[in-house]
Design a protein around this motif. Structure first.
Motif, PDB file in Angstrom:
ATOM      1  N   PHE A  62      54.214  34.951  39.936  1.00  0.00           N
ATOM      2  CA  PHE A  62      53.079  34.925  39.012  1.00  0.00           C
ATOM      3  C   PHE A  62      52.422  33.551  39.008  1.00  0.00           C
ATOM      4  O   PHE A  62      51.203  33.435  38.896  1.00  0.00           O
ATOM      5  CB  PHE A  62      53.527  35.301  37.595  1.00  0.00           C
ATOM      6  CG  PHE A  62      53.823  36.761  37.421  1.00  0.00           C
ATOM      7  CD1 PHE A  62      52.830  37.642  37.038  1.00  0.00           C
ATOM      8  CD2 PHE A  62      55.095  37.255  37.647  1.00  0.00           C
ATOM      9  CE1 PHE A  62      53.094  38.989  36.876  1.00  0.00           C
ATOM     10  CE2 PHE A  62      55.377  38.600  37.489  1.00  0.00           C
ATOM     11  CZ  PHE A  62      54.372  39.480  37.109  1.00  0.00           C
ATOM     12  N   SER A  66      49.060  34.397  41.413  1.00  0.00           N
ATOM     13  CA  SER A  66      48.145  35.052  40.487  1.00  0.00           C
ATOM     14  C   SER A  66      46.689  34.737  40.795  1.00  0.00           C
ATOM     15  O   SER A  66      45.815  35.615  40.707  1.00  0.00           O
ATOM     16  CB  SER A  66      48.473  34.656  39.039  1.00  0.00           C
ATOM     17  OG  SER A  66      49.592  35.354  38.563  1.00  0.00           O
ATOM     18  N   GLY A 123      48.936  43.110  38.441  1.00  0.00           N
ATOM     19  CA  GLY A 123      48.632  42.683  37.078  1.00  0.00           C
ATOM     20  C   GLY A 123      47.152  42.559  36.755  1.00  0.00           C
ATOM     21  O   GLY A 123      46.672  43.151  35.780  1.00  0.00           O
ATOM     22  N   ASN A 365      47.664  35.244  33.419  1.00  0.00           N
ATOM     23  CA  ASN A 365      49.028  35.510  33.892  1.00  0.00           C
ATOM     24  C   ASN A 365      49.751  34.233  34.305  1.00  0.00           C
ATOM     25  O   ASN A 365      50.962  34.104  34.107  1.00  0.00           O
ATOM     26  CB  ASN A 365      48.994  36.493  35.062  1.00  0.00           C
ATOM     27  CG  ASN A 365      48.596  37.895  34.639  1.00  0.00           C
ATOM     28  OD1 ASN A 365      48.613  38.221  33.456  1.00  0.00           O
ATOM     29  ND2 ASN A 365      48.224  38.726  35.595  1.00  0.00           N
TER      30      ASN A 365
END
Length: 412
Positions: A62, A66, A123, A365
């Motif tokens: 992440f 991200s 995500g 995120n």
């Protein structure tokens, strides 16, 4: 809500993300149980170290990817990205099943990292795609269903992972296949500029997303508040087992009951806030929700100390009024958490241009991951220095009161 779940505009996406969150936690829990109870059985230090490393390894993608994930989702059809990710999940779970069967730590950790990458890329898609498929008055309800469904999926995945053991591998492959099938029914969500070039430089793409978020006061405030909420969730759920075992004298089943009350509460609050706000994107309830979490946490602290004796199993625990008070406090904290977080996601979804919406979610995120890691480390350090777990949990929740001036400044 029912009409959204049954519509093609939302239903396939909901099923896809629900199964993905379930699979992440199914595999991770089965892997951790294998490490603690079999591979490293009898070596508490080694098992605790590997569990901590596993948690960090899952979060690391992440932080690293991200920004790139947001750039991909902004510049390619989001439904296509979702389908690609779900196909990859089938292969990852195939490797995971082999790793569980062989008890191979290197392979298990490799698959865990791959699942972290899978979740990192998906995500931004699951939130950024909603404004393309839902009407303005449906957006808050859809976001609430996604967030509430995620917490329920996490709970069910963790329970299933603990119960299934090695059988979790084949089940995870089957769930991945179902997720890939559901993703095929997600309607197209084309990019604003489909021919734009993706920036494959991880540092540059992440930096650009973060700068864009933090240069806008509303997005900055929403990102900080959401990240605080996820850190609080990680702190509380991460301490349920040691709290129940070491402080309350209860079994793992009681810790699971705590997690269930918390997860269901988040789901209820996430869905209810759409009705409370009549579908309008607004942050006006978030300061009150922060206050609600703080009040619930303080009462939780008193309730824990009011338990008359060892909690024991679930049946013994539920015989005391104090137990029901503890569960009610957890539920109230979680409901307030759902009411707190969902409107802030709505702010992120609507507070930026469509061609950089996914990057906004991606930046969130990145900050989420940093807050979660930092929060868990801080609470761990405090407990290691002798702070009681209930007091540490209450203190963590009370920090939300510091956010109220920031939340009141969100002009939505």
């Amino acid at each position: 809500m029912r009409h959204l779940l049954l519509s093609r505009r939302f239903g396939p996406l909901f099923v896809t993300q629900f199964l993905g969150a379930f699979n992440d936690n199914l595999f991770k829990t089965a892997m951790l149980f294998l490490i603690v109870f079999h591979i490293m059985a009898g070596d508490e230090v080694a098992s605790a170290t590997l569990v901590t490393a596993a948690t960090g390894l899952f979060v690391l993608p992440f932080v690293l990817f991200s920004g790139l994930a947001g750039d991909i989702a902004d510049k390619r059809d989001k439904a296509t990205v979702a389908r690609f990710v779900k196909l990859a999940e089938i292969a990852f779970m195939g490797l995971g099943a082999v790793g569980l069967w062989l008890g191979s730590l290197p392979l298990l950790f490799f698959v865990l990292a791959l699942m972290g990458v899978h979740s990192t890329i998906f995500g931004p898609v699951k939130y950024a795609i909603l404004p393309q498929h839902l009407a303005e008055d449906e957006l808050l309800g859809g976001t609430g269903l996604v967030e509430g469904g995620t917490f329920v999926a996490i709970l069910l995945g963790q329970i299933a992972g603990g119960l299934l053991g090695l059988a979790a591998g084949p089940v995870a492959i089957g769930v991945a296949l179902l997720g890939a099938l559901a993703a095929r029914f997600i309607p197209p969500a084309p990019a604003e500029h489909p021919r734009a070039r993706i920036d494959w430089n991880l540092w540059r793409s992440s930096k650009r997303a973060l700068v864009a978020n933090f240069s806008t006061p509303t997005l900055r405030a929403a990102t900080i508040a959401i990240s605080w909420f996820w850190a609080l969730g990680a702190i509380w759920t991460g301490q349920f087992v040691p709290l129940v075992r070491n402080i309350l004298g209860g079994t793992e089943a009681v810790a699971t009951l705590f997690l269930a009350a918390f997860s269901i509460g988040i789901a209820v609050g996430s869905v209810a806030v759409g009705r409370l706000l009549a579908g309008r994107i607004s942050a006006r309830l978030t300061p009150w929700a922060a206050l609600g979490m703080a009040v619930g946490a303080v009462d939780f602290g008193f309730a824990v100390h009011g338990l008359p004796g060892p909690a024991g199993g679930v049946a013994d625990f539920l015989r005391t009024p104090a137990a029901w008070r503890i569960l009610a406090d957890l539920f109230v904290i979680a409901v307030a958490g759902g009411i707190f977080s969902v409107p802030l996601y709505g702010v992120l979804q609507t507070g930026t241009a469509p061609d950089c919406r996914a990057s906004t979610i991606a930046a969130n995120n990145i900050v989420n991951s940093a807050f979660q890691v930092g929060g868990v480390l801080l609470i761990g350090a405090a407990i290691a220095r002798g702070v009681e777990i209930p007091l540490a949990l209450v203190a963590a929740a009370l920090t939300g009161l510091l956010l109220i001036p920031l939340l009141r400044g969100i002009k939505v």
